[in-house]
Design an enzyme around this catalytic site. Sequence first.
Site, PDB file in Angstrom:
ATOM      1  N   GLU A  39       1.019  -1.193   0.092  1.00 37.92           N
ATOM      2  CA  GLU A  39      -0.023  -0.019  -0.188  1.00 37.92           C
ATOM      3  C   GLU A  39       0.932   1.176  -0.016  1.00 37.92           C
ATOM      4  OE1 GLU A  39      -3.395   0.571   2.913  1.00 37.92           O
ATOM      5  OE2 GLU A  39      -2.177   2.100   3.556  1.00 37.92           O
TER       6      GLU A  39
ATOM      7  N   TYR B  43      -6.959   6.487  -0.194  1.00 38.76           N
ATOM      8  CA  TYR B  43      -7.828   7.668  -0.843  1.00 38.76           C
ATOM      9  C   TYR B  43      -8.401   8.333   0.364  1.00 38.76           C
ATOM     10  CZ  TYR B  43     -12.482   9.093  -3.299  1.00 38.76           C
ATOM     11  OH  TYR B  43     -13.333   9.978  -3.732  1.00 38.76           O
TER      12      TYR B  43
ATOM     13  N   ALA C 291      -9.567  11.038   3.362  1.00 34.95           N
ATOM     14  CA  ALA C 291     -10.636  10.920   4.100  1.00 34.95           C
ATOM     15  C   ALA C 291     -11.571  12.225   3.338  1.00 34.95           C
ATOM     16  CB  ALA C 291     -10.637  11.066   5.526  1.00 34.95           C
TER      17      ALA C 291
ATOM     18  N   GLY D  17     -15.193   4.492   4.642  1.00 32.29           N
ATOM     19  CA  GLY D  17     -14.159   5.486   4.851  1.00 32.29           C
ATOM     20  C   GLY D  17     -14.269   5.905   6.346  1.00 32.29           C
TER      21      GLY D  17
ATOM     22  N   ALA E 285     -20.267   0.486   3.253  1.00 36.22           N
ATOM     23  CA  ALA E 285     -19.443  -0.208   2.351  1.00 36.22           C
ATOM     24  C   ALA E 285     -20.370  -1.343   1.263  1.00 36.22           C
ATOM     25  CB  ALA E 285     -18.141  -1.000   2.732  1.00 36.22           C
TER      26      ALA E 285
ATOM     27  N   HIS F 177     -14.482  -4.351  13.913  1.00 34.53           N
ATOM     28  CA  HIS F 177     -14.375  -2.902  13.545  1.00 34.53           C
ATOM     29  C   HIS F 177     -14.886  -1.958  14.883  1.00 34.53           C
ATOM     30  CE1 HIS F 177     -15.792   1.059  11.891  1.00 34.53           C
ATOM     31  NE2 HIS F 177     -15.027   1.018  11.236  1.00 34.53           N
TER      32      HIS F 177
ATOM     33  N   LYS G  73     -21.330  -7.849   2.644  1.00 36.79           N
ATOM     34  CA  LYS G  73     -20.182  -7.376   1.596  1.00 36.79           C
ATOM     35  C   LYS G  73     -19.996  -8.594   0.780  1.00 36.79           C
ATOM     36  CE  LYS G  73     -17.365  -5.062   4.713  1.00 36.79           C
ATOM     37  NZ  LYS G  73     -16.280  -4.132   4.885  1.00 36.79           N
TER      38      LYS G  73
ATOM     39  N   GLN H 184      -7.390  -5.248   8.195  1.00 41.54           N
ATOM     40  CA  GLN H 184      -7.156  -3.928   8.955  1.00 41.54           C
ATOM     41  C   GLN H 184      -5.841  -4.577   9.666  1.00 41.54           C
ATOM     42  OE1 GLN H 184      -6.446  -0.895   9.626  1.00 41.54           O
ATOM     43  NE2 GLN H 184      -8.550  -0.396   9.650  1.00 41.54           N
TER      44      GLN H 184
HETATM   45  P1  FAD Z   1     -18.093  -1.035   6.523  1.00 40.90           P
HETATM   46  O1  FAD Z   1     -17.792  -2.194   6.312  1.00 40.90           O
HETATM   47  O2  FAD Z   1     -19.299  -0.106   5.865  1.00 40.90           O
HETATM   48  O3  FAD Z   1     -18.402  -1.057   8.266  1.00 40.90           O
HETATM   49  C1  FAD Z   1     -18.435   0.084   8.988  1.00 40.90           C
HETATM   50  C2  FAD Z   1     -19.043  -0.118  10.296  1.00 40.90           C
HETATM   51  O4  FAD Z   1     -20.673   0.094   9.996  1.00 40.90           O
HETATM   52  C3  FAD Z   1     -18.635  -1.339  11.034  1.00 40.90           C
HETATM   53  O5  FAD Z   1     -18.686  -1.348  12.427  1.00 40.90           O
HETATM   54  C4  FAD Z   1     -19.651  -2.496  10.316  1.00 40.90           C
HETATM   55  O6  FAD Z   1     -19.904  -3.741  11.414  1.00 40.90           O
HETATM   56  C5  FAD Z   1     -20.831  -1.378  10.301  1.00 40.90           C
HETATM   57  N1  FAD Z   1     -21.882  -1.820   9.298  1.00 40.90           N
HETATM   58  C6  FAD Z   1     -21.547  -2.255   7.915  1.00 40.90           C
HETATM   59  N2  FAD Z   1     -22.285  -2.539   7.345  1.00 40.90           N
HETATM   60  C7  FAD Z   1     -23.431  -2.169   7.885  1.00 40.90           C
HETATM   61  C8  FAD Z   1     -24.807  -2.097   7.484  1.00 40.90           C
HETATM   62  N3  FAD Z   1     -25.284  -2.736   6.494  1.00 40.90           N
HETATM   63  N4  FAD Z   1     -25.595  -1.812   8.588  1.00 40.90           N
HETATM   64  C9  FAD Z   1     -25.324  -1.427   9.783  1.00 40.90           C
HETATM   65  N5  FAD Z   1     -23.968  -1.457  10.031  1.00 40.90           N
HETATM   66  C10 FAD Z   1     -23.097  -1.816   9.169  1.00 40.90           C
HETATM   67  N6  FAD Z   1      -9.976   4.736   4.686  1.00 40.90           N
HETATM   68  C11 FAD Z   1      -9.771   5.840   4.004  1.00 40.90           C
HETATM   69  O7  FAD Z   1     -10.593   6.760   4.267  1.00 40.90           O
HETATM   70  N7  FAD Z   1      -9.142   5.486   2.889  1.00 40.90           N
HETATM   71  C12 FAD Z   1      -8.423   4.660   2.638  1.00 40.90           C
HETATM   72  O8  FAD Z   1      -7.816   4.512   1.772  1.00 40.90           O
HETATM   73  C13 FAD Z   1      -8.426   3.434   3.534  1.00 40.90           C
HETATM   74  N8  FAD Z   1      -7.745   2.384   3.318  1.00 40.90           N
HETATM   75  C14 FAD Z   1      -8.187   1.372   3.886  1.00 40.90           C
HETATM   76  C15 FAD Z   1      -7.465  -0.116   3.706  1.00 40.90           C
HETATM   77  C16 FAD Z   1      -7.423  -1.122   4.304  1.00 40.90           C
HETATM   78  C17 FAD Z   1      -6.780  -2.276   3.824  1.00 40.90           C
HETATM   79  C18 FAD Z   1      -8.375  -1.217   5.390  1.00 40.90           C
HETATM   80  C19 FAD Z   1      -8.739  -2.245   6.304  1.00 40.90           C
HETATM   81  C20 FAD Z   1      -9.084   0.095   5.901  1.00 40.90           C
HETATM   82  C21 FAD Z   1      -8.907   1.081   5.260  1.00 40.90           C
HETATM   83  N9  FAD Z   1      -9.480   2.265   5.415  1.00 40.90           N
HETATM   84  C22 FAD Z   1      -9.079   3.593   4.708  1.00 40.90           C
HETATM   85  C23 FAD Z   1     -10.245   2.661   6.749  1.00 40.90           C
HETATM   86  C24 FAD Z   1     -11.630   2.182   6.478  1.00 40.90           C
HETATM   87  O9  FAD Z   1     -12.434   3.285   5.785  1.00 40.90           O
HETATM   88  C25 FAD Z   1     -12.202   2.143   7.924  1.00 40.90           C
HETATM   89  O10 FAD Z   1     -11.978   1.138   8.878  1.00 40.90           O
HETATM   90  C26 FAD Z   1     -13.876   2.681   8.115  1.00 40.90           C
HETATM   91  O11 FAD Z   1     -13.912   2.967   9.466  1.00 40.90           O
HETATM   92  C27 FAD Z   1     -14.909   1.328   7.716  1.00 40.90           C
HETATM   93  O12 FAD Z   1     -14.578   1.030   6.476  1.00 40.90           O
HETATM   94  P2  FAD Z   1     -15.232  -0.261   6.083  1.00 40.90           P
HETATM   95  O13 FAD Z   1     -15.326  -0.322   4.484  1.00 40.90           O
HETATM   96  O14 FAD Z   1     -14.898  -1.392   6.846  1.00 40.90           O
HETATM   97  O15 FAD Z   1     -16.781   0.175   6.451  1.00 40.90           O
END
Ligand code: FAD
Length: 288
Positions: A16, A48, A50, A107, A123, A148, A164, A175
């Site tokens: 990364e 990417y 925030a 994000g 996501a 998370h 997902k 993570q």
């Molecule tokens: P989600 O999968 O949407 O989950 C977020 C939270 O909501 C979790 O607690 C989950 O349990 C809950 N949730 C999920 N779906 C639902 C639903 N349908 N209803 C209710 N609750 C739900 N961030 C950046 O800004 N830029 C980056 O480039 C970046 N790169 C990353 C790279 C990696 C490898 C990783 C692991 C993380 C990265 N992140 C980045 C951080 C990431 O954006 C954060 O961890 C963020 O807080 C959650 O993203 P997510 O896609 O896991 O969210």
Amino acid sequence: MKISEIMKQRMIFSFEVFPPKKDQPMDYLLDTLKHLYVFNPDFISCTYGAGGTNAGRNIEVCRAIKKSGRTVPVAHFTCIGNSMENIRKSLQIYLNMGIDHVLALRGDFPKGWKGTMGDFNYANELVAFIRKNFPEFCIAVAGNPEKHFQANSFEEDIAHLRVKQDSGADYIMTQLCHDVDQYEWWVEKIRKAGISLPIDVGIMPALSKDSIIRMTVSNGSSIPRELAEIIARYGDNPEDFKKAGKEYTIKQMYRFIDAGINGLHIYSLNRWKDVSDILNESGIMGFK
Ligand code: FAD
């Protein structure tokens, strides 16, 4: 061949990087990339910012990786502040450049924000949108071996990861997690929950005391005793800390490989010299 297809055949290796700040030149990043290509990565992903900050720079970096012909660019992409129309336009820009791998994320919320302030809240909605409108993309999603930090329970978080997968994700990128036993426990749990996606494990090199503590705890991850001891012993001496941290990172890479992962993903922090030292010392030159 798509990354998720390669992962079905063998373990993959990746890095990364993050883009330079808006007003900074690309030279250092381009130099970093050149040094990382030496290790035969199957892909290099680019973060990417925030709130969509620096989104343009993400495209610029992915385009440079694509143009090099040395490896596959994976574009991180988030829902933060992003309307459906903007997402559609951005994804089309990537595709027009031949970039067809994306890490689909919700994000982290910028300070003071309570939601994404965009058209998608989670996501899984972004994954479903990409799968429906841009089926060409290979889609990675985030997974959290230590849960998370906003999820109330592992069960809840794993159920969301399952959504997902069901929405069309192709593989998981984790993570940072220093605890291999916890990782193995989590893998067992997600497999029992019907999640069969291959897993690319993220390794954060321990290069300086403050940054490893900050990056670990800000994600809700834990610091195992072995790393805590390195922090306690060498925390006051940056050179000694870096030496011990590099040795620890090499051990961690092999511990995860022994745990039977599908991919090793190094958060390079754009510190190609330190990362090259670690990889040269470890003997890992990719898995191609
Ligand atoms: P989600 O999968 O949407 O989950 C977020 C939270 O909501 C979790 O607690 C989950 O349990 C809950 N949730 C999920 N779906 C639902 C639903 N349908 N209803 C209710 N609750 C739900 N961030 C950046 O800004 N830029 C980056 O480039 C970046 N790169 C990353 C790279 C990696 C490898 C990783 C692991 C993380 C990265 N992140 C980045 C951080 C990431 O954006 C954060 O961890 C963020 O807080 C959650 O993203 P997510 O896609 O896991 O969210």
